[in-house]
Design a protein around this motif. Structure first.
Motif, PDB file in Angstrom:
ATOM      1  N   SER A   1      46.063  29.143  78.210  1.00  0.00           N
ATOM      2  CA  SER A   1      45.328  27.880  78.060  1.00  0.00           C
ATOM      3  C   SER A   1      46.019  26.943  77.065  1.00  0.00           C
ATOM      4  O   SER A   1      46.074  25.726  77.288  1.00  0.00           O
ATOM      5  CB  SER A   1      43.878  28.131  77.637  1.00  0.00           C
ATOM      6  OG  SER A   1      43.835  28.841  76.424  1.00  0.00           O
ATOM      7  N   TYR A   2      46.587  27.507  76.012  1.00  0.00           N
ATOM      8  CA  TYR A   2      47.338  26.688  75.060  1.00  0.00           C
ATOM      9  C   TYR A   2      48.612  26.162  75.709  1.00  0.00           C
ATOM     10  O   TYR A   2      48.959  24.989  75.565  1.00  0.00           O
ATOM     11  CB  TYR A   2      47.678  27.507  73.803  1.00  0.00           C
ATOM     12  CG  TYR A   2      48.531  26.747  72.826  1.00  0.00           C
ATOM     13  CD1 TYR A   2      47.974  25.769  72.003  1.00  0.00           C
ATOM     14  CD2 TYR A   2      49.898  26.971  72.742  1.00  0.00           C
ATOM     15  CE1 TYR A   2      48.759  25.046  71.115  1.00  0.00           C
ATOM     16  CE2 TYR A   2      50.693  26.263  71.859  1.00  0.00           C
ATOM     17  CZ  TYR A   2      50.117  25.294  71.049  1.00  0.00           C
ATOM     18  OH  TYR A   2      50.904  24.579  70.182  1.00  0.00           O
TER      19      TYR A   2
ATOM     20  N   SER B   1      50.385  17.765  77.981  1.00  0.00           N
ATOM     21  CA  SER B   1      50.868  16.810  76.984  1.00  0.00           C
ATOM     22  C   SER B   1      52.286  16.346  77.307  1.00  0.00           C
ATOM     23  O   SER B   1      52.602  15.154  77.224  1.00  0.00           O
ATOM     24  CB  SER B   1      50.823  17.448  75.590  1.00  0.00           C
ATOM     25  OG  SER B   1      51.386  16.603  74.636  1.00  0.00           O
ATOM     26  N   ARG B   2      53.150  17.280  77.695  1.00  0.00           N
ATOM     27  CA  ARG B   2      54.529  16.919  78.036  1.00  0.00           C
ATOM     28  C   ARG B   2      54.598  16.093  79.318  1.00  0.00           C
ATOM     29  O   ARG B   2      55.440  15.205  79.441  1.00  0.00           O
ATOM     30  CB  ARG B   2      55.405  18.167  78.190  1.00  0.00           C
ATOM     31  CG  ARG B   2      55.604  18.984  76.929  1.00  0.00           C
ATOM     32  CD  ARG B   2      56.073  18.159  75.732  1.00  0.00           C
ATOM     33  NE  ARG B   2      56.346  18.955  74.565  1.00  0.00           N
ATOM     34  CZ  ARG B   2      55.428  19.444  73.731  1.00  0.00           C
ATOM     35  NH1 ARG B   2      54.154  19.236  73.955  1.00  0.00           N
ATOM     36  NH2 ARG B   2      55.785  20.132  72.663  1.00  0.00           N
ATOM     37  N   LEU B   3      53.710  16.366  80.264  1.00  0.00           N
ATOM     38  CA  LEU B   3      53.643  15.534  81.475  1.00  0.00           C
ATOM     39  C   LEU B   3      53.281  14.093  81.123  1.00  0.00           C
ATOM     40  O   LEU B   3      53.894  13.142  81.616  1.00  0.00           O
ATOM     41  CB  LEU B   3      52.623  16.107  82.460  1.00  0.00           C
ATOM     42  CG  LEU B   3      53.064  17.318  83.260  1.00  0.00           C
ATOM     43  CD1 LEU B   3      51.848  18.007  83.879  1.00  0.00           C
ATOM     44  CD2 LEU B   3      54.058  16.918  84.328  1.00  0.00           C
ATOM     45  N   GLU B   4      52.293  13.940  80.252  1.00  0.00           N
ATOM     46  CA  GLU B   4      51.887  12.597  79.820  1.00  0.00           C
ATOM     47  C   GLU B   4      53.015  11.909  79.065  1.00  0.00           C
ATOM     48  O   GLU B   4      53.281  10.719  79.277  1.00  0.00           O
ATOM     49  CB  GLU B   4      50.626  12.693  78.965  1.00  0.00           C
ATOM     50  CG  GLU B   4      49.410  13.092  79.769  1.00  0.00           C
ATOM     51  CD  GLU B   4      48.193  13.424  78.919  1.00  0.00           C
ATOM     52  OE1 GLU B   4      48.353  13.720  77.707  1.00  0.00           O
ATOM     53  OE2 GLU B   4      47.080  13.400  79.473  1.00  0.00           O
ATOM     54  N   GLN B   5      53.689  12.652  78.214  1.00  0.00           N
ATOM     55  CA  GLN B   5      54.810  12.117  77.450  1.00  0.00           C
ATOM     56  C   GLN B   5      55.943  11.691  78.390  1.00  0.00           C
ATOM     57  O   GLN B   5      56.537  10.621  78.222  1.00  0.00           O
ATOM     58  CB  GLN B   5      55.294  13.174  76.458  1.00  0.00           C
ATOM     59  CG  GLN B   5      56.374  12.733  75.530  1.00  0.00           C
ATOM     60  CD  GLN B   5      56.730  13.864  74.573  1.00  0.00           C
ATOM     61  OE1 GLN B   5      56.974  15.007  75.002  1.00  0.00           O
ATOM     62  NE2 GLN B   5      56.739  13.556  73.283  1.00  0.00           N
TER      63      GLN B   5
ATOM     64  N   LEU C   1      59.671  18.698  79.071  1.00  0.00           N
ATOM     65  CA  LEU C   1      58.733  19.040  80.144  1.00  0.00           C
ATOM     66  C   LEU C   1      59.141  20.350  80.805  1.00  0.00           C
ATOM     67  O   LEU C   1      58.295  21.219  81.054  1.00  0.00           O
ATOM     68  CB  LEU C   1      58.671  17.900  81.169  1.00  0.00           C
ATOM     69  CG  LEU C   1      57.814  18.113  82.406  1.00  0.00           C
ATOM     70  CD1 LEU C   1      56.386  18.471  82.050  1.00  0.00           C
ATOM     71  CD2 LEU C   1      57.856  16.865  83.277  1.00  0.00           C
ATOM     72  N   ALA C   2      60.420  20.508  81.076  1.00  0.00           N
ATOM     73  CA  ALA C   2      60.905  21.746  81.689  1.00  0.00           C
ATOM     74  C   ALA C   2      60.625  22.950  80.786  1.00  0.00           C
ATOM     75  O   ALA C   2      60.206  24.013  81.269  1.00  0.00           O
ATOM     76  CB  ALA C   2      62.395  21.638  81.996  1.00  0.00           C
TER      77      ALA C   2
END
Length: 72
Positions: A6-7, A14-18, A41-42
């Motif tokens: 979950s973390y 968060s990385r997708l949004e970034q 993201l990767a």
């Protein structure tokens, strides 16, 4: 010690949004910020997949392309 799925999922989101933010403000294909966001993201994707596998023996149904994929 493995990370909680979950973390790891929250970090992936968060990385997708970034990544979206960086791409939407990109100045072209040579923008180093886009490469950095892709790498981040990767990494988050891989961490999430590892956490899923460690906890539930499950994998995601897709992969991150690599430079080696271009050779095929």
């Amino acid at each position: 010690m493995s990370i909680e799925p979950s973390y790891a999922l929250q970090q992936l989101i968060s990385r997708l949004e970034q990544h979206l933010t960086v791409v939407s403000q990109s100045r072209g294909s040579a923008d180093a910020a886009v490469d950095a966001a892709f790498g981040s993201l990767a990494d988050a994707f891989q961490t999430y997949e590892d956490a899923l596998y460690d906890q539930y023996s499950e994998l995601l149904p897709f992969t991150i392309p690599t430079d080696d994929d271009d050779d095929e």
